[in-house]
Design a protein around this motif. Structure first.
Motif, short mmCIF file in Angstrom:
data_model
loop_
_atom_site.label_atom_id
_atom_site.label_comp_id
_atom_site.label_asym_id
_atom_site.label_seq_id
_atom_site.Cartn_x
_atom_site.Cartn_y
_atom_site.Cartn_z
N ALA A 1 33.32 24.95 32.68
CA ALA A 1 34.54 25.73 32.38
C ALA A 1 35.55 25.47 33.49
O ALA A 1 35.61 26.22 34.47
N PRO A 2 36.33 24.40 33.35
CA PRO A 2 37.24 24.00 34.43
C PRO A 2 38.20 25.12 34.86
O PRO A 2 38.57 25.21 36.03
N ALA A 3 38.57 26.00 33.95
CA ALA A 3 39.48 27.10 34.31
C ALA A 3 38.69 28.36 34.70
O ALA A 3 39.28 29.43 34.88
N GLY A 4 37.37 28.24 34.80
CA GLY A 4 36.54 29.39 35.17
C GLY A 4 35.91 30.04 33.94
O GLY A 4 36.36 29.84 32.81
N VAL A 5 34.85 30.81 34.19
CA VAL A 5 34.20 31.52 33.08
C VAL A 5 34.79 32.92 32.95
O VAL A 5 35.32 33.48 33.90
N ASN A 6 34.70 33.47 31.76
CA ASN A 6 35.31 34.79 31.49
C ASN A 6 34.47 35.94 32.04
O ASN A 6 35.01 36.95 32.47
N VAL A 7 33.14 35.75 31.98
CA VAL A 7 32.26 36.81 32.48
C VAL A 7 31.22 36.20 33.41
O VAL A 7 30.54 35.24 33.04
N VAL A 8 31.12 36.75 34.61
CA VAL A 8 30.03 36.39 35.53
C VAL A 8 29.11 37.58 35.62
O VAL A 8 29.55 38.69 35.96
N TRP A 9 27.83 37.35 35.29
CA TRP A 9 26.84 38.44 35.35
C TRP A 9 25.89 38.14 36.50
O TRP A 9 25.16 37.15 36.46
N GLU A 10 25.90 38.99 37.52
CA GLU A 10 25.03 38.76 38.67
C GLU A 10 23.74 39.56 38.54
O GLU A 10 23.79 40.79 38.37
N THR A 11 22.61 38.85 38.59
CA THR A 11 21.30 39.53 38.53
C THR A 11 20.66 39.61 39.92
O THR A 11 19.65 40.30 40.08
N LEU A 12 21.21 38.89 40.90
CA LEU A 12 20.57 38.83 42.22
C LEU A 12 20.88 40.08 43.02
O LEU A 12 21.93 40.69 42.86
N ARG A 13 19.95 40.41 43.93
CA ARG A 13 20.10 41.63 44.73
C ARG A 13 20.99 41.41 45.95
O ARG A 13 21.35 42.38 46.62
N GLU A 14 21.34 40.15 46.26
CA GLU A 14 22.24 39.85 47.38
C GLU A 14 23.35 38.93 46.87
O GLU A 14 23.34 37.73 47.11
N PRO A 15 24.33 39.47 46.17
CA PRO A 15 25.35 38.60 45.58
C PRO A 15 26.19 37.88 46.64
O PRO A 15 26.47 38.45 47.68
N ASP A 16 26.54 36.63 46.33
CA ASP A 16 27.46 35.86 47.17
C ASP A 16 28.82 35.91 46.45
O ASP A 16 29.09 35.14 45.55
N PHE A 17 29.65 36.88 46.86
CA PHE A 17 30.89 37.10 46.11
C PHE A 17 31.88 35.95 46.24
O PHE A 17 32.66 35.71 45.32
N ASP A 18 31.88 35.25 47.39
CA ASP A 18 32.79 34.10 47.50
C ASP A 18 32.50 33.13 46.37
O ASP A 18 33.40 32.63 45.71
N GLN A 19 31.21 32.89 46.14
CA GLN A 19 30.81 31.96 45.10
C GLN A 19 31.12 32.53 43.71
O GLN A 19 31.76 31.87 42.88
N LEU A 20 30.71 33.76 43.47
CA LEU A 20 30.85 34.35 42.12
C LEU A 20 32.32 34.47 41.72
O LEU A 20 32.69 34.17 40.58
N VAL A 21 33.17 34.90 42.65
CA VAL A 21 34.59 35.06 42.32
C VAL A 21 35.22 33.70 42.06
O VAL A 21 36.09 33.57 41.19
N SER A 22 34.72 32.66 42.76
CA SER A 22 35.28 31.32 42.51
C SER A 22 34.93 30.83 41.11
O SER A 22 35.61 29.96 40.56
N TYR A 23 33.86 31.36 40.50
CA TYR A 23 33.48 30.95 39.14
C TYR A 23 34.38 31.59 38.08
O TYR A 23 34.42 31.15 36.94
N LEU A 24 35.05 32.69 38.43
CA LEU A 24 35.77 33.49 37.42
C LEU A 24 37.10 32.87 37.00
O LEU A 24 37.86 32.36 37.84
N ALA A 25 37.39 32.99 35.71
CA ALA A 25 38.71 32.60 35.18
C ALA A 25 39.71 33.73 35.44
O ALA A 25 39.33 34.82 35.87
N GLU A 26 40.97 33.47 35.17
CA GLU A 26 41.98 34.53 35.16
C GLU A 26 41.49 35.65 34.24
O GLU A 26 40.95 35.39 33.16
N ARG A 27 41.69 36.89 34.66
CA ARG A 27 41.25 38.07 33.90
C ARG A 27 39.73 38.10 33.69
O ARG A 27 39.23 38.68 32.72
N GLY A 28 39.00 37.42 34.57
CA GLY A 28 37.54 37.39 34.44
C GLY A 28 36.93 38.74 34.78
O GLY A 28 37.52 39.57 35.47
N ARG A 29 35.71 38.95 34.25
CA ARG A 29 34.99 40.21 34.50
C ARG A 29 33.68 39.88 35.21
O ARG A 29 32.92 39.03 34.76
N LEU A 30 33.46 40.60 36.32
CA LEU A 30 32.25 40.41 37.12
C LEU A 30 31.35 41.63 36.94
O LEU A 30 31.80 42.76 37.14
#
Ligand SMILES: NC(=O)c1ccc[n+]([C@@H]2O[C@H](COP(=O)([O-])OP(=O)(O)OC[C@H]3O[C@@H](n4cnc5c(N)ncnc54)[C@H](OP(=O)(O)O)[C@@H]3O)[C@@H](O)[C@H]2O)c1
Length: 330
Positions: free
Chosen positions: A209-238
């Motif tokens: 998803a070159p423009a980012g994914v719409n929804v990032v679902w984190e299952t891990l107990r120690e989220p890496d937000f720098d990484q997860l937010v970089s995956y998100l598209a405009e108006r993405g939901r985490l």
């Protein structure tokens, strides 16, 4: 009846497999003859003394069950003797748990089991499926044509997120800790499964998803937000649902400038009505074969302590020896 219960919180060895009186259904409770139960990480936290709420004593462990209605309380109107049912959200908020031959469950938590669906499947999809449905549809408002990233496509919740995203007409990218798990993610419908131990996940998300994914679902107990937010598209939901003690740094600028939103999901605080909405879709998808249980181990109920040990080693110890749910049968 036989039950797996504790007198004191503590390690898995505190679980006693022994005899307890068979419960009597009062009011709107229903007595369920249990055919299958499934284990969740939260069961291990509670058994270990997480102290989220006061426990009944003795406390029967477990949240999920599937079985057949054996008797109904005087005020129960939704089910009748002989109905096949499944439930989650037991063993929580002070309620008695499910790892027993019989359980008295308030009928508000019971869902009908479709004829073609096994008790093992219904139990294994219960808590994790309701969680995934709440987060994807009530909270992140996933739409057909959108895309989802989730860590752990063969995990309890991850396997539900992948399959529900696909059932709703979205695309899904996920991870697995080895090639076999990645292959299973693809069987469950993932468009892309990345081996997070040997491949670059960020690169794979960018290609997917070159423009980012719409929804990032984190299952891990120690989220890496720098990484997860970089995956998100405009108006993405985490979506976040794990890591009560986690306090990781958060990239504020990159998050708000994309107009993203953050959703905390906790299954056990959903109302019976909210859960029923989830269960209706889950039942339809299970009956259609679009929602499969990801069962890694099936054991007799007498092995409850060993099952807790295995779950804990995977959830807290990241041993990777489990792929999905542990189902136990009385
Ligand atoms: N808030 C709620 O309502 C709610 C509901 C359910 C669960 N939870 C919580 O959510 C968490 C997950 O629950 P679960 O039942 O899905 O657990 P699970 O079945 O043990 O799954 C955990 C998954 O995490 C993956 N994983 C572990 N380390 C990883 C890493 N470094 N990178 C990528 N993937 C990794 C594992 O993948 P591999 O096997 O491929 O390594 C596994 O698939 C638990 O902490 C649980 O307590 C919360």
């Amino acid at each position: 009846m036989k039950a797996a219960y504790i007198e004191e919180t503590g390690p898995p060895e505190n679980i006693i497999y022994g005899d307890l009186p068979q419960p009597t259904p009062h009011g709107s409770e229903v007595l369920v003859k249990v055919a299958a139960v499934a284990l969740n990480p939260v069961d291990t936290y509670i058994r270990n003394g997480a102290n989220y709420w006061e426990l009944p004593k003795p406390f029967v462990v477990g949240c999920d069950l599937a079985g057949t209605v054996e008797a109904v309380g005087p005020d129960a109107v939704r089910v009748k003797v002989g109905d096949r049912v499944w439930a989650t959200n037991q063993g929580l908020m002070g309620r008695q748990g499910t790892f027993a031959e019989y359980c008295a469950v308030d009928e508000c938590w019971l869902h009908p089991t479709p004829e073609s669906v096994s008790d093992a499947t219904a139990a294994a999809c219960a808590l994790v499926g309701i969680t995934a449905h709440l987060g994807l549809f009530r909270d992140a408002k996933l739409q057909a044509g959108e895309s989802v990233f989730v860590h752990g496509g063969t995990g309890g919740v991850g396997s539900m997120v992948v399959q529900m995203a696909k059932a709703a007409g979205a695309r899904a990218i996920t991870t697995g800790g080895n090639e076999e798990k990645c292959a299973r993610c693809k069987e469950l419908g993932a468009d892309v499964a990345v081996n997070y131990k040997t491949q670059d996940v960020a690169e794979a998300v960018k290609a997917f998803a070159p423009a980012g994914v719409n929804v990032v679902w984190e299952t891990l107990r120690e989220p890496d937000f720098d990484q997860l937010v970089s995956y998100l598209a405009e108006r993405g939901r985490l979506v976040l649902m794990a890591g009560r003690d986690a306090r990781p740094p958060f990239p504020v600028g990159p998050f708000y400038v994309k107009g993203c939103s953050l959703h905390g999901v906790v299954m056990f605080k959903a109302s019976p009505e909210e859960m029923r909405t989830c269960a209706q879709n889950m039942n339809r998808w299970m009956a259609e074969g679009k929602l499969q249980a990801q069962i890694g181990q099936t054991l007799p109920l007498s092995e409850a302590a060993a099952a807790h040990r295995m779950q804990e080693e995977n959830t807290l110890g990241n041993t990777g020896t489990l792929a999905g749910k542990i189902v136990l049968q009385p």
